[in-house]
Design an enzyme around this catalytic site. Structure first.
Site, PDB file in Angstrom:
ATOM      1  CE1 TYR A   1      -4.250  -1.650   0.223  1.00 10.51           C
ATOM      2  CE2 TYR A   1      -3.010  -2.959   1.740  1.00 10.51           C
ATOM      3  CZ  TYR A   1      -4.162  -2.664   1.034  1.00 10.51           C
ATOM      4  OH  TYR A   1      -5.089  -3.556   0.724  1.00 10.51           O
TER       5      TYR A   1
ATOM      6  CE1 TYR B   1       1.521  -6.932  -6.552  1.00  8.66           C
ATOM      7  CE2 TYR B   1      -1.132  -6.368  -6.542  1.00  8.66           C
ATOM      8  CZ  TYR B   1       0.435  -6.380  -5.818  1.00  8.66           C
ATOM      9  OH  TYR B   1       0.633  -5.894  -4.714  1.00  8.66           O
TER      10      TYR B   1
ATOM     11  CE  LYS C   1       4.347  -2.056 -13.995  1.00 13.72           C
ATOM     12  NZ  LYS C   1       5.012  -0.748 -13.394  1.00 13.72           N
TER      13      LYS C   1
ATOM     14  CG  ASN D   1      -6.973  -2.424  -5.975  1.00 10.76           C
ATOM     15  OD1 ASN D   1      -6.630  -1.376  -6.971  1.00 10.76           O
ATOM     16  ND2 ASN D   1      -6.497  -2.421  -4.924  1.00 10.76           N
TER      17      ASN D   1
END
Length: 174
Positions: free
Chosen positions: A98, A143, A145, A136
């Site tokens: 985060y 992820y 990528k 999301n």
């Protein structure tokens, strides 16, 4: 923004971990969830007792992303029996990455991910996995990528709301 430092979190950092954990979770999910469920999750998941227990787990580690002495994001990793689901001795779970919204798009998440990748490689692990909320899309794209692919789904409870997480995995080349 200066050079981002990655710092391992200790029990002495508990107040800062609670603060960044609550703040980033609220920024990420409050618009899509009701206030009661958010309050319940934040109270349980970021209680001092729970975080101290997690910090003391032999198979769990937290890292801060720090910019000019300010914590701007964090990473939580789990190995072995401390993984939330798979519990494969050859796996690393990224339970949380985060970053404060003000630092989105500035490669902070990438730096935290690269720390996780480095740890997995040092430990000689075969794969990294995680769960990400199906809504999301920003995280899912991040992820993908980085070479993760979806392999399953599971239920994530936010208060009394059952949500679907996409489980994603990245095989590591040895």
């Amino acid at each position: 923004m200066g050079i981002i430092e990655i710092k391992r979190v200790t029990v002495d950092d508990i107040a800062e971990l609670q603060k960044i954990g609550r703040e980033t979770f609220l920024e990420t999910f409050s618009e899509s969830n009701n206030e009661e469920n958010m309050a319940s999750y934040l109270s349980e998941s970021f209680s001092e007792i729970k975080l101290i227990k997690e910090l003391n787990n032999a198979g769990s580690e937290f890292y801060f992303a720090v910019d000019n002495n300010t914590v701007i994001g964090y990473l939580k990793l789990n190995t072995g029996k401390y993984q939330t689901e798979i519990q494969d001795d050859k796996a690393l779970e990224i339970e949380r990455i985060y970053v404060l919204r003000a630092f989105h798009g500035k490669k902070v998440g990438q730096i935290l991910y690269e720390k996780a990748l480095q740890i997995a490689e040092v430990l000689g692990l075969s794969f990294i996995w995680l769960g990400v909320w199906e809504k999301n899309l920003r995280a899912i794209q991040f992820y993908e990528k980085n070479g993760f692919v979806a392999f399953d789904k599971h239920i994530f409870k936010l208060g009394d709301d059952e949500q679907i997480d996409i489980m994603m995995k990245k095989e590591l080349i040895k």
